[in-house]
Scaffold this active site. Structure first.
Site, PDB file in Angstrom:
ATOM      1  N   HIS A 273     -10.000 -31.233 -37.047  1.00  7.52           N
ATOM      2  CA  HIS A 273     -10.524 -30.380 -38.109  1.00  7.52           C
ATOM      3  C   HIS A 273      -9.438 -29.802 -39.000  1.00  7.52           C
ATOM      4  CE1 HIS A 273     -13.764 -30.022 -34.925  1.00  7.52           C
ATOM      5  NE2 HIS A 273     -14.280 -30.732 -35.912  1.00  7.52           N
TER       6      HIS A 273
ATOM      7  N   LYS B 226      -7.226 -17.201 -20.383  1.00 10.21           N
ATOM      8  CA  LYS B 226      -7.099 -17.040 -18.934  1.00 10.21           C
ATOM      9  C   LYS B 226      -6.771 -15.590 -18.597  1.00 10.21           C
ATOM     10  CE  LYS B 226      -5.309 -21.391 -17.787  1.00 10.21           C
ATOM     11  NZ  LYS B 226      -4.131 -22.176 -17.503  1.00 10.21           N
TER      12      LYS B 226
ATOM     13  N   GLY C 133      -9.478 -13.054 -18.441  1.00  4.95           N
ATOM     14  CA  GLY C 133     -10.469 -13.140 -17.364  1.00  4.95           C
ATOM     15  C   GLY C 133     -11.484 -14.240 -17.574  1.00  4.95           C
ATOM     16  N   ALA C 134     -11.341 -14.985 -18.643  1.00  8.70           N
ATOM     17  CA  ALA C 134     -12.269 -16.091 -18.875  1.00  8.70           C
ATOM     18  C   ALA C 134     -11.978 -17.236 -17.904  1.00  8.70           C
ATOM     19  CB  ALA C 134     -12.139 -16.575 -20.305  1.00  8.70           C
TER      20      ALA C 134
ATOM     21  N   VAL D  28     -11.128 -20.855 -17.486  1.00 14.56           N
ATOM     22  CA  VAL D  28     -10.558 -21.888 -18.357  1.00 14.56           C
ATOM     23  C   VAL D  28     -10.266 -23.140 -17.531  1.00 14.56           C
ATOM     24  CG1 VAL D  28      -8.754 -22.428 -20.024  1.00 14.56           C
ATOM     25  CG2 VAL D  28      -9.509 -20.064 -19.750  1.00 14.56           C
ATOM     26  N   PRO D  29     -11.181 -24.118 -17.530  1.00 16.02           N
ATOM     27  CA  PRO D  29     -10.938 -25.343 -16.768  1.00 16.02           C
ATOM     28  C   PRO D  29      -9.716 -26.066 -17.330  1.00 16.02           C
ATOM     29  CG  PRO D  29     -13.177 -25.285 -17.658  1.00 16.02           C
ATOM     30  CD  PRO D  29     -12.424 -24.161 -18.284  1.00 16.02           C
TER      31      PRO D  29
END
Lengths: 398, 606
Positions: free
Chosen positions: B273, B294, B297-298, B300-301
């Site tokens: 994009h 990360k 606190g998310a 994140v794979p």
């Protein structure tokens, strides 16, 4: 984003009242010689000659020569034109007047989410990067024009005093005018110098990034855009760009020499995840490519042709998410034609093809791909039930 | 519940064909969720006053097109959302028009390639008005079971497969149109599906950001987790991380960011994009975004491939904690009626054809005449008479037959301006009538008294020959049953003033040593009739007819030869008059016998 070379970049700045040194862009020594007869400054001033190409580290490559008289400038031009550096050949040289100066400063205007940002520093050249804290900023909302007072405050903040602060403020104001009116995304002058002869601030070079999407309202943009990385576009890349400019939807193609995994994915978002997956698996990308927006099948065929022609490839990744409206059958038709053509030309020997896709007419499209097995292609086809980038894992498994 | 688009969303679409296509996709979704179509109007000045027909189920709904947004919202005060499908050079003007309308609260712009400055101005303007400007380059917004804005969600089958007919628990925000469907699909396979999925567009400075929507999702009790698909460039992901980490949030955040490949690729290379570009010192890189998320606190794979399992794990936790319940899928879902073409392709329906043809087929790359490709006929030396043979008699005629037909056409192409056909065409041309009408006016003169005797002449000569009649029997039969013999008799030619065309054709055919029973019979009829009256000679119509019957053309096609040949002449006459710029013809009164009653007084009305 569209990069503009120094010549046209300085042209735009001049249009908005910024002093720039005299310059000419030539494609041959003869041209320079003729211009020398018509322009007195070329004979009278000390000159700088630079290769006018989208090349990084021109200084190191000997493609910038300074303090020349006209004869020496002719010699430098002769030496530079036609020189090959990597994949590109120097075809233009910019010869400009050398501006004697003692002080060097810095000024830039940058696009931000809110609008723009004017950056000013009272040091210039290579000093700026090592003294980044000396760069002062003025943030502006889109649609807002900086007042002379704000600009003067910015200049004073950056350490300019007296008449020079006023001059720098004016210079920054003109830079912003150029930025705003020319739909620029980034403008940088480093260095801005104080011309000894008349005490004017002069832009000694120009880094200019314009918003290519705004071309429709700038009929005077009569220059072509340059590649943003340190080389010119290859013939194959230019061919795909020319197809891209003619179609509904898009096709994109950038070569990365030395890679072994070729990419033919769909979608601006998914294509990067595919590239990431290749790199994460320790693979070497041979290119970046992408098609999206339901392009016509012939455009996808041209793209496929370029991908199949990449040297030294072992795998081709035909990846894609579940399309919203790109017709899988039709676009795959273009890819299949491209594969057949490549095979008939003796390409694709020992190349494995990996396919994963979903979207309108996915079944028909995937079936058509699967049928290529019967024509002797080494092809592996997966549907939406195989997670997006798993084909990269399968391809790069040792 | 859902955000941004819900059951109360009423839409105006700004734009032409692309907008109509979107409306069709939106109608498919409305049909799936058994709700009325939510598109109420189009704004597209070139088509203002017309209607666009949008298929809904097996019916069609006519949606009016207006010149301006104001006209649309005046007639449809329920409209609260605009979708912009107009070109990049006019997109800002259209977007502003929509934002400035008091009825409209949300503007979603699908247009790609909008200048950055325009997008910023739109975004700023919307924020100032307290409205939402989504996009540009947005694939749309879809709220499961409630509303679809744009083509997001893809084809009908995909809507069903991704369970978009009913709500799930996951919100989705992406920059990428293609990946939005992928994430919706993953959410429906690894979890219970989505609440709302939003494409914010992949431009550098979209009108909205992740945070504006995260805030809305946080307020939506149905949404339990949100999936973000990010990419390098800009700082939207960092801002999302900042928002998420700022305090304890109700929703869980799952995020992936693309662009790690840039770490090992040539500097400055541009991906995907417009906005996907790394800044200085790693700002906006995939790694810095990923790290920020990360840290906040998310979840994140590490790769895109690990996203599905991460969503699954989150869903299992939600199930365990009782925040969500297992979904029972509806047993019956509406099926989109197939178009006739689709149903035929799937061998599900047989349609009785309306017409039948046995002579030509133009469905391939070129027309075939009775099975023979036109170009091949040309390249193998066949000519116009052969095409006539194929299309009129379904056979490849011989070289000799073709030569006869060619001569017939040449001899009857034109007989001067005085015959009724040419005269009618000339009259029409002088009256300023167009070519096809003027030629048609001439052609309709062809009938029993002009040129149109060929078919009948052929029919009766053939009847006589087939029934082995003598000339006398034939003449008696004709007198009793038909009247004057078609093909016999001429207005101006006679035995003393013979018709060279007839002589020419007869002598050529005779020179070929072919069997000509009809022609022979016609000539013997002429001998008797011409003896009675010297202008009762075999005329051109009769000669053509006899010869064509002899070479086997069907009787019903015979007038066609005259029509075809004479069309050449009629076109010539029209062009001739046009070239001369002929004046309108008015009949002189001395050419008229005014046999009407003399002038008299009008009696009083009774």
């Amino acid at each position: 984003m569209a990069k503009v070379l120094e010549g046209p970049g300085m042209g735009l700045m001049k249009k908005w009242g910024i002093h720039v040194p005299n310059y000419v862009v030539v494609t041959s020594v003869d041209e320079l010689t003729k211009l020398g007869q018509a322009n007195e400054w070329l004979k009278k001033s000390k000159l700088v000659a630079k290769a006018h190409e989208a090349l990084g580290s021109r200084f190191k490559l000997g493609l910038v020569k300074v303090d020349l008289d006209f004869k020496a400038a002719e010699a430098a031009t002769k030496e530079m034109i036609g020189r090959s550096v990597g994949s590109i050949t120097v075809s233009q040289v910019i010869v400009s007047e050398m501006v004697p100066h003692k002080e060097e400063y810095y000024c830039a205007v940058k696009s931000t989410r809110e609008g723009g940002e004017i950056l000013v520093a009272n040091c210039g050249g290579i000093e700026v990067e090592s003294n980044w804290e000396r760069v002062k900023r003025l943030c502006l909302d889109v649609g807002q024009t900086p007042s002379p007072e704000e600009l003067e405050k910015l200049a004073k903040n950056a350490g300019f005093t007296g008449a020079l602060a006023k001059k720098m403020a004016e210079f920054a104001g003109k830079m912003f005018g150029c930025f705003d009116n020319e739909d620029a995304q980034y403008l940088e002058v480093n260095p801005v110098v104080l011309r000894e002869s008349d005490g004017e601030l002069v832009a000694l070079d120009a880094v200019t990034l314009l918003d290519g999407d705004a071309k429709f309202r700038h009929p005077d943009w009569n220059f072509s855009f340059a590649a943003e990385f340190g080389r010119a576009y290859s013939k194959q890349e230019l061919e795909v760009m020319s197809v891209d400019s003619k179609i509904k939807g898009s096709v994109k193609f950038i070569e990365i020499p030395g890679g072994d995994t070729a990419m033919l994915p769909a979608g601006g978002g998914a294509s990067v995840y595919y590239s990431d997956a290749v790199v994460a698996r320790g693979g070497k990308l041979a290119n970046y490519a992408e098609y999206s927006g339901d392009p016509p099948d012939w455009a996808v065929e041209v793209l496929t042709d370029k991908v199949c022609s990449l040297p030294g490839i072992r795998n081709i990744i035909v990846g894609g998410a579940i399309a919203n409206f790109t017709d899988v059958k039709k676009t795959f038709g273009g890819i299949i034609n491209g594969f057949r053509k490549a095979k008939s030309e003796g390409k694709l020997n020992g190349v494995k093809i990996w396919v994963r896709r979903g979207g309108p007419r996915e079944k028909e499209g995937l079936d058509a791909m699967r049928a290529l097995k019967d024509e002797g292609f080494d092809i592996n086809v997966f549907d939406r039930n195989t997670p997006l980038t798993d084909i990269v894992d399968k391809a790069l498994q040792k | 519940m859902s955000i941004l688009a819900n059951k109360d969303t009423r839409v105006v679409i700004q734009g032409g064909q692309a907008g109509v296509n979107a409306a069709r996709r939106m109608a498919e979704f409305c049909y799936l969720i058994k709700r009325p179509l939510n598109v109420e109007a189009f704004v597209y000045p070139p088509d203002a006053g017309k209607t666009n027909e949008i298929p809904y189920g097996s019916g069609l709904i006519a949606i009016p097109v207006y010149r301006t947004i104001a006209e649309a919202t005046k007639s449809h005060p329920g409209i609260n959302t605009s979708l912009v499908y107009i070109g990049a050079d006019r997109a800002m003007k259209g977007g502003m028009e929509a934002l400035d309308d008091p009825h409209i609260k949300v503007v979603s712009m699908i247009t790609e390639g909008v200048p950055e400055k325009d997008a910023k101005l739109l975004g700023t303007h919307a924020r100032k008005l307290g409205k939402v400007f989504n996009g540009p380059s947005s694939i749309g917004v879809i709220s499961a079971g409630a509303c679809r804005l744009g083509v997001i969600g893809g084809a009908f089958d995909n809507l069903v497969l991704s369970k978009l007919y009913r709500e799930g628990s996951f919100g989705v925000i992406t920059k990428s149109g293609g990946l939005s469907n992928e994430i919706i699909w993953i959410c429906s396979q690894f979890a219970d599906g989505v609440t709302t999925a939003i494409g914010i567009g992949g431009d550098a400075y979209p009108g909205t950001d992740y945070v504006s929507y995260l805030e809305m999702f946080e307020q939506d009790p149905q949404t339990k987790a949100v999936v973000i698909v990010g990419e390098m460039g800009g700082d939207l992901e960092e801002r999302a991380a900042e928002w998420y980490g700022a305090k304890k949030r109700r929703i869980k955040l799952i995020a992936v960011v693309s662009g790690f490949c840039q770490e090992s690729l040539p500097k400055g290379m541009k991906f995907g994009h417009a906005g996907a570009k790394e800044g200085m010192k790693g700002e906006g890189s995939a790694r810095s975004k990923s790290d920020a998320l990360k840290k906040s606190g998310a979840i994140v794979p590490p790769t895109f491939g690990a996203l599905g399992p991460a969503i699954k794990e989150t869903y299992q936790e939600l199930l365990k904690s009782g925040q969500v319940k297992e979904v029972v899928e509806p047993s019956v879902l509406p099926k989109l009626p197939k178009s006739v073409e689709e149903a035929m392709r799937a061998d599900e329906v047989m349609v009785a054809p309306l017409i039948r043809t046995t002579i030509s087929d133009d469905r391939g790359d070129e027309p075939c005449y009775d099975g023979y490709p036109a170009s091949e006929l040309i390249n193998k030396g066949y000519e116009i008479p052969h095409i006539i043979g194929l299309l009129w008699d379904k056979r490849l005629i011989s070289k000799q037959e073709a030569e006869i037909i060619k001569r017939i056409l040449m001899l009857s192409a034109d007989h001067g301006p005085c015959v009724s056909g040419a005269y009618a065409t000339i009259l029409a041309a002088c009256a300023g009538i167009g070519l096809s009408q003027a030629v048609a006016a001439g052609l309709i003169m062809i009938g029993p008294r002009f040129g149109g005797a060929v078919t009948d002449a052929g029919r009766y000569f053939k009847y006589a020959v087939d029934n082995k009649m003598t000339v006398d029997d034939f003449l008696a039969y004709m007198k009793k049953n038909v009247g004057p013999v078609p093909g016999i008799g001429h207005r101006v030619k006679s035995l003393r003033n013979p018709d060279k065309r007839v002589k020419e054709l007869v002598s050529y055919v005779k020179s070929l040593n072919m069997k000509t029973p009809c022609l022979d019979f016609a000539l013997s009829v002429e001998q008797i009739t011409a003896a009675k009256k010297d202008n009762l000679i075999l005329n051109v119509d009769g000669t053509m007819a006899a010869v064509l019957v002899d070479i086997g053309f069907p009787v019903d096609s015979l007038n066609g030869f005259f029509i075809l040949a004479r069309t050449i002449g009629l076109i010539g006459h029209w062009v001739d008059q046009k070239r001369q710029d002929s004046r309108l013809i008015r009949l002189f009164d001395y050419l008229v016998n005014y046999a009407a009653p003399k002038r008299r007084e009008v009696p009083p009305l009774k």
